[in-house]
Write a protein that holds these residues in place. Structure first.
Motif, PDB file in Angstrom:
ATOM      1  N   UNK A 118     -32.978  73.884 -18.827  1.00 19.94           N
ATOM      2  CA  UNK A 118     -33.852  73.034 -19.641  1.00 19.94           C
ATOM      3  C   UNK A 118     -34.172  73.620 -21.012  1.00 19.94           C
ATOM      4  N   UNK A 119     -34.181  74.923 -21.161  1.00 18.31           N
ATOM      5  CA  UNK A 119     -34.501  75.524 -22.458  1.00 18.31           C
ATOM      6  C   UNK A 119     -33.984  76.950 -22.508  1.00 18.31           C
ATOM      7  N   UNK A 120     -33.596  77.361 -23.710  1.00 19.05           N
ATOM      8  CA  UNK A 120     -33.146  78.729 -23.933  1.00 19.05           C
ATOM      9  C   UNK A 120     -33.484  79.122 -25.365  1.00 19.05           C
ATOM     10  N   UNK A 121     -33.540  80.406 -25.614  1.00 18.16           N
ATOM     11  CA  UNK A 121     -33.732  80.934 -26.967  1.00 18.16           C
ATOM     12  C   UNK A 121     -32.755  82.087 -27.168  1.00 18.16           C
ATOM     13  N   UNK A 122     -32.231  82.198 -28.373  1.00 21.47           N
ATOM     14  CA  UNK A 122     -31.329  83.292 -28.679  1.00 21.47           C
ATOM     15  C   UNK A 122     -31.758  83.939 -29.996  1.00 21.47           C
ATOM     16  N   UNK A 123     -31.720  85.253 -30.018  1.00 17.08           N
ATOM     17  CA  UNK A 123     -32.140  86.049 -31.170  1.00 17.08           C
ATOM     18  C   UNK A 123     -33.600  85.809 -31.531  1.00 17.08           C
ATOM     19  N   UNK A 124     -34.359  85.219 -30.630  1.00 17.92           N
ATOM     20  CA  UNK A 124     -35.774  84.988 -30.859  1.00 17.92           C
ATOM     21  C   UNK A 124     -36.098  83.857 -31.805  1.00 17.92           C
ATOM     22  N   UNK A 125     -35.076  83.185 -32.399  1.00 19.29           N
ATOM     23  CA  UNK A 125     -35.351  82.180 -33.432  1.00 19.29           C
ATOM     24  C   UNK A 125     -34.633  80.850 -33.233  1.00 19.29           C
ATOM     25  N   UNK A 171     -44.649  75.506 -33.581  1.00 16.58           N
ATOM     26  CA  UNK A 171     -45.335  76.618 -34.239  1.00 16.58           C
ATOM     27  C   UNK A 171     -44.532  77.915 -34.074  1.00 16.58           C
ATOM     28  N   UNK A 172     -44.009  78.146 -32.873  1.00 19.32           N
ATOM     29  CA  UNK A 172     -43.205  79.343 -32.656  1.00 19.32           C
ATOM     30  C   UNK A 172     -41.943  79.305 -33.519  1.00 19.32           C
ATOM     31  N   UNK A 173     -41.321  78.139 -33.617  1.00 18.08           N
ATOM     32  CA  UNK A 173     -40.058  78.033 -34.341  1.00 18.08           C
ATOM     33  C   UNK A 173     -40.225  78.269 -35.835  1.00 18.08           C
ATOM     34  N   UNK A 174     -41.279  77.730 -36.441  1.00 21.44           N
ATOM     35  CA  UNK A 174     -41.399  77.834 -37.894  1.00 21.44           C
ATOM     36  C   UNK A 174     -41.733  79.251 -38.363  1.00 21.44           C
ATOM     37  N   UNK A 175     -42.088  80.132 -37.453  1.00 26.46           N
ATOM     38  CA  UNK A 175     -42.417  81.494 -37.870  1.00 26.46           C
ATOM     39  C   UNK A 175     -41.246  82.197 -38.528  1.00 26.46           C
ATOM     40  N   UNK A 176     -40.026  81.789 -38.191  1.00 28.98           N
ATOM     41  CA  UNK A 176     -38.844  82.480 -38.728  1.00 28.98           C
ATOM     42  C   UNK A 176     -38.181  81.716 -39.880  1.00 28.98           C
ATOM     43  N   UNK A 177     -38.809  80.643 -40.360  1.00 29.93           N
ATOM     44  CA  UNK A 177     -38.183  79.888 -41.433  1.00 29.93           C
ATOM     45  C   UNK A 177     -38.030  80.754 -42.678  1.00 29.93           C
ATOM     46  N   UNK A 178     -36.892  80.579 -43.367  1.00 26.40           N
ATOM     47  CA  UNK A 178     -36.614  81.375 -44.570  1.00 26.40           C
ATOM     48  C   UNK A 178     -37.577  80.989 -45.693  1.00 26.40           C
ATOM     49  N   UNK A 228     -25.072  82.863 -37.377  1.00 27.54           N
ATOM     50  CA  UNK A 228     -24.481  84.041 -38.022  1.00 27.54           C
ATOM     51  C   UNK A 228     -25.265  84.491 -39.251  1.00 27.54           C
ATOM     52  N   UNK A 229     -25.997  83.555 -39.886  1.00 27.69           N
ATOM     53  CA  UNK A 229     -26.740  83.880 -41.106  1.00 27.69           C
ATOM     54  C   UNK A 229     -28.257  83.888 -40.881  1.00 27.69           C
ATOM     55  N   UNK A 230     -28.679  83.848 -39.610  1.00 27.18           N
ATOM     56  CA  UNK A 230     -30.094  83.944 -39.240  1.00 27.18           C
ATOM     57  C   UNK A 230     -30.950  82.808 -39.803  1.00 27.18           C
ATOM     58  N   UNK A 231     -30.374  81.618 -39.873  1.00 28.28           N
ATOM     59  CA  UNK A 231     -31.137  80.421 -40.226  1.00 28.28           C
ATOM     60  C   UNK A 231     -31.568  79.761 -38.920  1.00 28.28           C
TER      61      UNK A 231
END
Length: 239
Positions: A164-171, A232-239, A82-85
């Motif tokens: 096996x894997x999913x992504x939501x909101x791209x992050x 690497x993909x995941x850390x792109x959206x870190x606050x 809900x807070x985009x973390x």
């Protein structure tokens, strides 16, 4: 560079952050580790962190009545969405994230233990998380699996356990496999949970310990290449 730490929640003494921690250390990203096996509390607010990692464990995501910190993690993951973390969930962690998003967790069509070749689904998001790979050589150890949450993109599958894997909101990334695993943890699991292998030895998606160890070095190298891409993909959206 993230100015807040990444929260890592460890569920069990022998399910450590392993290669995920190695990766964050190399990237210079601070971490805060909370250990459920030591009775440490689950934080209440996702916004205090740059991102949240939920690790695996031998318990069920449905055990909140007896292990209330599981439901507390589900609430924290819901707050993070809900807070985009950004949230990343490994095995049980992927199941907890799925429950936070309203999906169910139930017995897997087949248990999976050992090295697995996971097929990447044709989806625009797949290349971001997996590169050009069509098959992901990764380690698995689970008897339950998640449904794909509403609104999430389903990215990978096997015949024994399609989700096996999913992504939501791209992050927010949930996985059923263990791309974080290193040799010491794998050996600990084989030592302490070999009875799980014995109980389902006739199942085609379950490997014997000798077969798992015979491929250890080559498979770990391949697994860590996949982990690098995902992390690497995941850390792109870190606050």
């Amino acid at each position: 560079m993230a100015t807040k730490p990444v929260l890592i929640i460890q569920q069990a003494w022998h399910d450590t952050p392993d290669y995920f921690l190695d990766f964050l250390n190399r990237e210079g990203i601070a971490i805060e580790l909370r250990r459920m096996d030591r009775g440490e509390p689950v934080p209440l607010r996702a916004v205090d962190y740059a991102g949240i990692c939920l690790l695996g464990g031998p318990m069920s995501a449905n055990d909140g009545a007896t292990l209330p910190w599981l439901d507390q993690q589900i609430q924290l993951a819901r707050d993070a969405v809900q807070t985009n973390v950004p949230v990343i969930g490994h095995c049980l962690g992927g199941q907890l994230l799925a429950k936070a998003l309203g999906a169910s967790v139930q017995a897997s069509p087949q248990p999976e233990i050992g090295w697995s070749e996971i097929a990447v689904r044709s989806h625009p998001d797949s290349a971001r998380w997996f590169g050009a790979s069509k098959i992901l050589p990764l380690f698995q150890w689970h008897g339950e699996s998640f449904a794909i949450p509403a609104g999430a993109n389903w990215l990978a599958e096997t015949a024994a356990c399609p989700h096996q894997a999913y992504v939501i909101d791209g992050i927010h990334f949930g996985m059923q496999f263990h791309c974080e695993i290193k040799a010491e943890k794998l050996r600990l699991w084989l030592e302490h949970h070999h009875d799980e292998i014995d109980a389902c030895a006739a199942v085609s998606s379950v490997q014997q310990g000798e077969a798992i160890l015979a491929e250890l070095d080559a498979k770990l190298t391949a697994s860590q290449r996949v982990a690098e891409r995902i992390y690497h993909a995941w850390i792109q959206a870190l606050a």
